[in-house]
Write an enzyme that holds these catalytic residues in place. Structure first.
Site, PDB file in Angstrom:
ATOM      1  N   GLU A  92       3.116  -1.687   1.040  1.00  0.00           N
ATOM      2  CA  GLU A  92       2.017  -0.832   1.475  1.00  0.00           C
ATOM      3  C   GLU A  92       0.727  -1.646   1.504  1.00  0.00           C
ATOM      4  O   GLU A  92       0.035  -1.770   0.480  1.00  0.00           O
ATOM      5  CB  GLU A  92       1.842   0.343   0.495  1.00  0.00           C
ATOM      6  CG  GLU A  92       3.047   1.237   0.391  1.00  0.00           C
ATOM      7  CD  GLU A  92       2.655   2.638  -0.057  1.00  0.00           C
ATOM      8  OE1 GLU A  92       3.007   3.592   0.650  1.00  0.00           O
ATOM      9  OE2 GLU A  92       1.982   2.782  -1.086  1.00  0.00           O
ATOM     10  N   GLU A 127      -3.377   2.833  -5.359  1.00  0.00           N
ATOM     11  CA  GLU A 127      -4.480   3.622  -5.936  1.00  0.00           C
ATOM     12  C   GLU A 127      -4.502   3.497  -7.455  1.00  0.00           C
ATOM     13  O   GLU A 127      -5.562   3.561  -8.077  1.00  0.00           O
ATOM     14  CB  GLU A 127      -4.364   5.079  -5.471  1.00  0.00           C
ATOM     15  CG  GLU A 127      -4.794   5.202  -4.007  1.00  0.00           C
ATOM     16  CD  GLU A 127      -4.045   6.245  -3.204  1.00  0.00           C
ATOM     17  OE1 GLU A 127      -3.433   7.146  -3.788  1.00  0.00           O
ATOM     18  OE2 GLU A 127      -4.067   6.132  -1.952  1.00  0.00           O
ATOM     19  N   LYS A 160       0.268  12.486  -3.763  1.00  0.00           N
ATOM     20  CA  LYS A 160      -0.972  12.090  -4.465  1.00  0.00           C
ATOM     21  C   LYS A 160      -1.541  13.288  -5.219  1.00  0.00           C
ATOM     22  O   LYS A 160      -0.758  14.087  -5.747  1.00  0.00           O
ATOM     23  CB  LYS A 160      -1.968  11.481  -3.469  1.00  0.00           C
ATOM     24  CG  LYS A 160      -1.308  10.373  -2.643  1.00  0.00           C
ATOM     25  CD  LYS A 160      -2.247   9.546  -1.841  1.00  0.00           C
ATOM     26  CE  LYS A 160      -1.442   8.495  -1.083  1.00  0.00           C
ATOM     27  NZ  LYS A 160      -2.277   7.565  -0.348  1.00  0.00           N
ATOM     28  N   GLY A 176      -3.967   5.488   4.195  1.00  0.00           N
ATOM     29  CA  GLY A 176      -4.934   6.568   4.396  1.00  0.00           C
ATOM     30  C   GLY A 176      -6.031   6.243   5.397  1.00  0.00           C
ATOM     31  O   GLY A 176      -7.047   6.921   5.457  1.00  0.00           O
ATOM     32  N   HIS A 231       1.460   1.997  -7.481  1.00  0.00           N
ATOM     33  CA  HIS A 231       0.808   2.369  -6.222  1.00  0.00           C
ATOM     34  C   HIS A 231      -0.585   1.746  -6.167  1.00  0.00           C
ATOM     35  O   HIS A 231      -1.252   1.610  -7.193  1.00  0.00           O
ATOM     36  CB  HIS A 231       0.709   3.896  -6.105  1.00  0.00           C
ATOM     37  CG  HIS A 231       0.239   4.323  -4.750  1.00  0.00           C
ATOM     38  ND1 HIS A 231      -1.093   4.376  -4.429  1.00  0.00           N
ATOM     39  CD2 HIS A 231       0.924   4.646  -3.631  1.00  0.00           C
ATOM     40  CE1 HIS A 231      -1.194   4.736  -3.154  1.00  0.00           C
ATOM     41  NE2 HIS A 231       0.008   4.903  -2.653  1.00  0.00           N
ATOM     42  N   ASN A 257       4.704  10.913  -0.869  1.00  0.00           N
ATOM     43  CA  ASN A 257       3.778  10.766  -1.989  1.00  0.00           C
ATOM     44  C   ASN A 257       2.618  11.740  -1.786  1.00  0.00           C
ATOM     45  O   ASN A 257       1.732  11.490  -0.975  1.00  0.00           O
ATOM     46  CB  ASN A 257       3.286   9.308  -2.016  1.00  0.00           C
ATOM     47  CG  ASN A 257       2.208   9.090  -3.059  1.00  0.00           C
ATOM     48  OD1 ASN A 257       1.972   9.929  -3.926  1.00  0.00           O
ATOM     49  ND2 ASN A 257       1.553   7.937  -2.985  1.00  0.00           N
ATOM     50  N   SER A 263      -0.270   4.917   6.543  1.00  0.00           N
ATOM     51  CA  SER A 263      -0.583   5.638   7.780  1.00  0.00           C
ATOM     52  C   SER A 263       0.635   5.885   8.671  1.00  0.00           C
ATOM     53  O   SER A 263       0.521   5.849   9.898  1.00  0.00           O
ATOM     54  CB  SER A 263      -1.698   4.925   8.557  1.00  0.00           C
ATOM     55  OG  SER A 263      -2.897   4.937   7.800  1.00  0.00           O
TER      56      SER A 263
END
Ligand code: PGA
Length: 238
Positions: A160, A96, A11, A166, A94, A9, A196
């Site tokens: 996740e 985010e 991003k 991150g 996701h 991914n 991570s």
């Protein structure tokens, strides 16, 4: 269950088409001799077509999609548009998009449903926040995120935990095993771990029971690191 999966991914990275093509080609060439592993990268929308045109031996997916075919939905991209340029994987939900953009479960379900109808391989992301984990609500939160998710053979779940994304702080093997076992029990689907993942922890994480692959963020922007993580998935099958 299918073959294990490595998904990258990207991003909102990298900034520049030249860089994006270089990364995609680098990943393609490093992973070309790895057998028995599905590999897919998720570049930003604007790079999908150029990458599809030049990189043939790695699958390419979109990081998001809308739930209508066309019309007055400023800024959105439809599944049919993606299919037209040969993209057949999508990430939906996701963290985010949930937490920064504000997508809710209802919208995410519509996207999952539409994408499955259109024949996409769909990676649906679920995961609890740090606060939810500290309150021991992680199982309940993830179950709620899975509530009403349609069954489809092309659906894959990515666990996740938001606190692991991150942050350099991956979930512990026992936490991953517990959640993957729960998710598999609820859905019967393949379950990827994300948060991570890097070449230093990928051997250990790839050995965890019920881990069917990884969804890699930061480390997928470095072809060498992505390759090393892919090797772990091949070498360390539980
Ligand atoms: P990370 O991101 O590997 O940078 O933690 C994972 C993801 O957001 O999919």
């Amino acid at each position: 269950m299918g073959r294990r999966i490595i998904a990258g991914n990207w991003k909102m990275n990298p900034v520049g088409l030249k860089e994006a093509l270089k990364l995609a080609k680098g990943v393609e060439s490093l992973l070309k001799d790895i057998n028995n592993l599905e590999r897919v990268i998720f570049p930003p929308f604007v790079y999908l077509y150029p990458i599809k045109s030049e990189v043939k031996n790695i699958q390419v997916g979109a990081q998001n999609v809308f739930y209508e075919d066309k019309g007055a939905f400023t800024g959105e991209i439809s599944p049919k548009m993606l299919k037209d340029i040969g993209v057949n994987w999508v990430i939906v939900g996701h963290s985010e998009r949930r937490h920064i953009i504000g997508e809710d479960n209802n919208m995410i379900l519509k996207k999952v449903r539409k994408s499955l109808e259109e024949g996409f391989r769909v990676i649906l992301c679920v995961g609890e926040t740090l606060n939810e984990r500290e309150l021991h609500r992680h199982k309940e939160v993830v179950k709620r995120q899975l509530d009403g998710v349609p069954d489809g053979e092309n659906l894959i779940i990515a666990y996740e935990p938001v606190w692991a994304i991150g942050t350099g702080r991956n979930a512990k093997p026992e936490q991953i095993e517990e959640m993957h076992t729960l998710i598999k029990g609820e859905t019967g689907k393949m379950v990827l771990y994300g948060g991570s993942v890097n070449p230093e922890n990928s051997d250990e994480l790839a050995s965890v029971k019920n881990v069917d692959g990884f969804l890699v963020g930061g480390a997928s922007l470095d072809a060498e690191k992505f390759y090393k993580i892919a090797l772990s998935l091949i070498k360390f099958q539980p």
